[in-house]
Design a protein around this motif. Structure first.
Motif, PDB file in Angstrom:
ATOM      1  N   ASN A 193      34.902  33.815 126.680  1.00 47.33           N
ATOM      2  CA  ASN A 193      33.949  33.865 125.682  1.00 47.33           C
ATOM      3  C   ASN A 193      33.703  32.856 124.526  1.00 47.33           C
ATOM      4  N   LYS A 194      34.932  32.498 123.967  1.00 50.04           N
ATOM      5  CA  LYS A 194      34.746  31.437 123.206  1.00 50.04           C
ATOM      6  C   LYS A 194      34.608  30.000 123.604  1.00 50.04           C
ATOM      7  N   SER A 195      34.918  29.819 124.867  1.00 53.79           N
ATOM      8  CA  SER A 195      34.854  28.677 125.363  1.00 53.79           C
ATOM      9  C   SER A 195      33.151  28.461 125.964  1.00 53.79           C
ATOM     10  N   GLU A 196      32.670  29.658 126.348  1.00 51.26           N
ATOM     11  CA  GLU A 196      31.215  29.645 126.612  1.00 51.26           C
ATOM     12  C   GLU A 196      30.498  29.189 125.361  1.00 51.26           C
ATOM     13  N   LYS A 197      30.767  29.927 124.244  1.00 49.66           N
ATOM     14  CA  LYS A 197      29.948  29.818 123.025  1.00 49.66           C
ATOM     15  C   LYS A 197      30.026  28.350 122.878  1.00 49.66           C
ATOM     16  N   LEU A 198      31.229  27.811 122.722  1.00 49.62           N
ATOM     17  CA  LEU A 198      31.613  26.262 122.250  1.00 49.62           C
ATOM     18  C   LEU A 198      30.732  25.369 123.056  1.00 49.62           C
ATOM     19  N   ILE A 199      30.850  25.688 124.463  1.00 50.04           N
ATOM     20  CA  ILE A 199      30.110  24.791 125.203  1.00 50.04           C
ATOM     21  C   ILE A 199      28.432  24.634 125.006  1.00 50.04           C
ATOM     22  N   THR A 200      28.082  25.991 124.964  1.00 48.99           N
ATOM     23  CA  THR A 200      26.673  26.108 124.337  1.00 48.99           C
ATOM     24  C   THR A 200      26.179  25.432 123.305  1.00 48.99           C
ATOM     25  N   ALA A 201      27.033  25.713 122.268  1.00 49.51           N
ATOM     26  CA  ALA A 201      26.612  25.052 120.796  1.00 49.51           C
ATOM     27  C   ALA A 201      26.897  23.323 120.978  1.00 49.51           C
ATOM     28  N   SER A 202      27.985  22.744 121.836  1.00 47.26           N
ATOM     29  CA  SER A 202      27.958  21.474 121.748  1.00 47.26           C
ATOM     30  C   SER A 202      26.801  20.778 122.570  1.00 47.26           C
ATOM     31  N   LEU A 203      26.560  21.462 123.697  1.00 52.25           N
ATOM     32  CA  LEU A 203      25.065  20.922 124.354  1.00 52.25           C
ATOM     33  C   LEU A 203      23.985  20.998 123.538  1.00 52.25           C
ATOM     34  N   ILE A 204      23.787  22.040 122.692  1.00 53.99           N
ATOM     35  CA  ILE A 204      22.577  21.916 121.777  1.00 53.99           C
ATOM     36  C   ILE A 204      22.916  20.971 120.688  1.00 53.99           C
ATOM     37  N   ALA A 205      23.870  20.770 120.173  1.00 55.95           N
ATOM     38  CA  ALA A 205      24.250  19.750 119.181  1.00 55.95           C
ATOM     39  C   ALA A 205      23.849  18.376 119.638  1.00 55.95           C
ATOM     40  N   ASN A 206      24.553  18.027 120.842  1.00 56.75           N
ATOM     41  CA  ASN A 206      24.472  16.728 121.466  1.00 56.75           C
ATOM     42  C   ASN A 206      22.894  16.273 121.514  1.00 56.75           C
ATOM     43  N   ALA A 207      22.336  17.403 122.264  1.00 54.35           N
ATOM     44  CA  ALA A 207      20.827  17.171 122.685  1.00 54.35           C
ATOM     45  C   ALA A 207      20.076  17.139 121.231  1.00 54.35           C
ATOM     46  N   SER A 208      20.239  17.722 120.214  1.00 57.23           N
ATOM     47  CA  SER A 208      19.509  17.584 119.053  1.00 57.23           C
ATOM     48  C   SER A 208      19.844  16.221 118.221  1.00 57.23           C
ATOM     49  N   ALA A 209      21.155  16.021 118.358  1.00 60.02           N
ATOM     50  CA  ALA A 209      21.368  14.674 117.960  1.00 60.02           C
ATOM     51  C   ALA A 209      20.675  13.400 118.531  1.00 60.02           C
ATOM     52  N   ALA A 210      20.761  13.571 119.879  1.00 56.13           N
ATOM     53  CA  ALA A 210      20.288  12.332 120.635  1.00 56.13           C
ATOM     54  C   ALA A 210      18.625  11.995 120.441  1.00 56.13           C
ATOM     55  N   ALA A 211      18.050  13.365 120.343  1.00 53.98           N
ATOM     56  CA  ALA A 211      16.535  13.412 119.880  1.00 53.98           C
ATOM     57  C   ALA A 211      16.477  12.934 118.590  1.00 53.98           C
ATOM     58  N   SER A 212      17.161  13.141 117.700  1.00 52.78           N
ATOM     59  CA  SER A 212      17.043  12.699 116.110  1.00 52.78           C
ATOM     60  C   SER A 212      17.229  11.263 116.123  1.00 52.78           C
ATOM     61  N   TYR A 213      18.132  10.656 117.028  1.00 55.74           N
ATOM     62  CA  TYR A 213      18.462   9.313 117.019  1.00 55.74           C
ATOM     63  C   TYR A 213      17.273   8.441 117.527  1.00 55.74           C
ATOM     64  N   VAL A 214      16.869   8.884 118.582  1.00 56.77           N
ATOM     65  CA  VAL A 214      15.766   8.149 119.269  1.00 56.77           C
ATOM     66  C   VAL A 214      14.609   8.160 118.583  1.00 56.77           C
ATOM     67  N   ILE A 215      14.158   9.426 117.921  1.00 52.72           N
ATOM     68  CA  ILE A 215      12.849   9.170 117.027  1.00 52.72           C
ATOM     69  C   ILE A 215      13.148   8.384 115.742  1.00 52.72           C
ATOM     70  N   ILE A 216      14.204   8.709 115.164  1.00 52.40           N
ATOM     71  CA  ILE A 216      14.626   7.706 113.698  1.00 52.40           C
ATOM     72  C   ILE A 216      14.393   6.260 114.424  1.00 52.40           C
ATOM     73  N   ALA A 217      15.120   5.872 115.441  1.00 51.35           N
ATOM     74  CA  ALA A 217      15.117   4.465 115.798  1.00 51.35           C
ATOM     75  C   ALA A 217      13.875   4.028 116.078  1.00 51.35           C
ATOM     76  N   LEU A 218      13.048   4.765 116.987  1.00 50.82           N
ATOM     77  CA  LEU A 218      11.780   4.263 117.148  1.00 50.82           C
ATOM     78  C   LEU A 218      10.854   4.189 116.031  1.00 50.82           C
ATOM     79  N   SER A 219      10.924   5.166 115.318  1.00 52.06           N
ATOM     80  CA  SER A 219      10.093   5.137 113.926  1.00 52.06           C
ATOM     81  C   SER A 219      10.488   3.796 113.216  1.00 52.06           C
ATOM     82  N   GLY A 220      11.589   3.596 113.075  1.00 49.53           N
ATOM     83  CA  GLY A 220      11.974   2.667 112.223  1.00 49.53           C
ATOM     84  C   GLY A 220      11.710   1.085 112.572  1.00 49.53           C
TER      85      GLY A 220
END
Length: 389
Positions: free
Chosen positions: A136-163
């Motif tokens: 159960n811990k592994s599943e939670k961690l994998i889900t959280a990691s996927l969400i965190a990395n996807a959110s970070a990637a989206a933020s990086y792209v938006i900030i880079a293009l806007s800048g």
């Protein structure tokens, strides 16, 4: 463990340098301290920052630092919103301009990008503090990691293009440097978020030193730890060290990071070196190497080239019969009581099932190729970073 320690420690060096580069110009301008004031120099700012974050580093429970993550998310949203609004108000467009240019600056950006997704070291602390059984811990961690990395990637792209839309050809490698002095408040908010993230960044770094260096020394020698000892879930299994050891460990980490940060030429160089070495190793060397070593451990006769030894075939042919006989013996030996759910979670048969099927040969070859590419990438990025720093 050494790679993980250097990864967290290097992130602290770059973060100290980054905040110093943000704060020092503010102190020199606005008639606050003056250009020549020693209290406005980057080395003094680094010392002050180290004194501020040191008490927070003494926390040993990552769950008590949750408010830091909230502060970081809010500050990132404020920073991203500021860049996006400036891009909209600038009225610029990218007509006739290329979004990608392959030059030395682009190559230099590769290790920095690798560092921006470098969060593997913090996985250990997060895993220990998640409640529940291992699956159960592994599943939670994998889900959280996927969400965190996807959110970070989206933020990086938006900030880079806007800048880039806002400043076009004059866009700095650190878009913070393009912001005018009227937006110093945004810089301060972003700097504070990085400052208060130090306890999270260095928590695992301190744990590695105390558990794998100090603990063996105090116990008279290093004893190999099993998985339950390394991934302990209960407070009673925590490292029993005195407050003095915890203080000295964290003091050594922050002082050494501060000294190196004072001599690093720039924040960009610090992040680039960490991205070229430990971040790349954590991404492209350690995972495939760990996988291949695990396969070799559980399948010593299994060849990556497609040839299998007779012992391996015999193991898989006889395993169902052995498991069936063991199950029948268990049923005959105890017909009145049934094992509890907690007992079945720790049954040895689950460990056997995890490696019951033969490993995929093509996946092994892919892991080997990935490992070779990682071993080539690290020295290449280090060389590029050195000649461009």
């Amino acid at each position: 463990m050494a790679v993980c320690f250097l990864d967290s420690w290097g992130a602290a060096v770059g973060s100290l340098r980054m905040i110093a580069e943000l704060v020092s110009p503010m102190l020199k301008s606005h008639n606050i301290l003056g250009e020549d004031s020693p209290f406005a120099q980057e080395w003094f700012v680094i010392i002050a920052l180290s004194l501020i974050v040191f008490p927070m580093m003494l926390y040993r429970d990552i769950t008590k630092l949750g408010w830091i993550n909230i502060l970081g998310i809010v500050s990132m949203m404020v920073f991203a919103a500021t860049i996006v609004v400036k891009a909209i108000l600038s009225g610029n467009n990218l007509e006739g301009r290329s979004l990608f240019e392959w030059n030395t600056d682009a190559v230099m950006a590769i290790p920095v990008i690798a560092f921006s997704f470098d969060c593997q070291v913090n996985v250990f602390g997060s895993y220990r503090d998640i409640t529940g059984d291992s699956g159960n811990k592994s599943e939670k961690l994998i889900t959280a990691s996927l969400i965190a990395n996807a959110s970070a990637a989206a933020s990086y792209v938006i900030i880079a293009l806007s800048g880039y839309v806002t400043y076009l050809g004059s866009t700095s490698g650190d878009v913070m440097g393009n912001l005018p002095s009227t937006l110093d408040a945004v810089k301060i908010i972003f700097g504070l978020s990085v400052l208060f993230s130090f306890p999270v960044i260095l928590l695992e770094c301190s744990t590695i030193v105390q558990e794998h260096v100090i603990r063996p020394l105090l116990s008279g020698g290093y004893a190999e730890l099993d998985d339950e000892e390394v991934m302990r879930d209960d407070e009673e299994d925590e490292i029993e060290q005195s407050h003095a050891v915890n203080i000295c460990t964290n003091l050594f980490i922050i002082v050494s990071a501060g000294v190196v940060a004072a001599f690093v030429p720039s924040m960009y160089a610090a992040f680039a070196y960490v991205g070229a070495t430990t971040a790349t190793a954590n991404t492209a060397i350690i995972p495939p190497l760990y996988y291949l070593m695990t396969v070799k451990r559980h399948y010593p006769g299994f060849s990556i080239l497609g040839k299998r030894h007779t012992a391996v075939d015999t193991l898989h042919r006889d395993r169902p019969a052995v498991q069936s006989n063991n199950q029948q013996e268990d049923n005959d030996s105890d017909t009145e009581t049934l094992p509890s759910h907690a007992d079945t979670d720790h049954d040895d048969s689950r460990t056997v099932d995890l490696v019951a099927g033969p490993p995929n040969q093509w996946f092994q070859r892919l892991a080997l190729v990935y490992l070779i590419c990682g071993c080539i990438t690290v020295p290449t990025l280090v060389y590029v970073t050195t000649i461009n720093s």
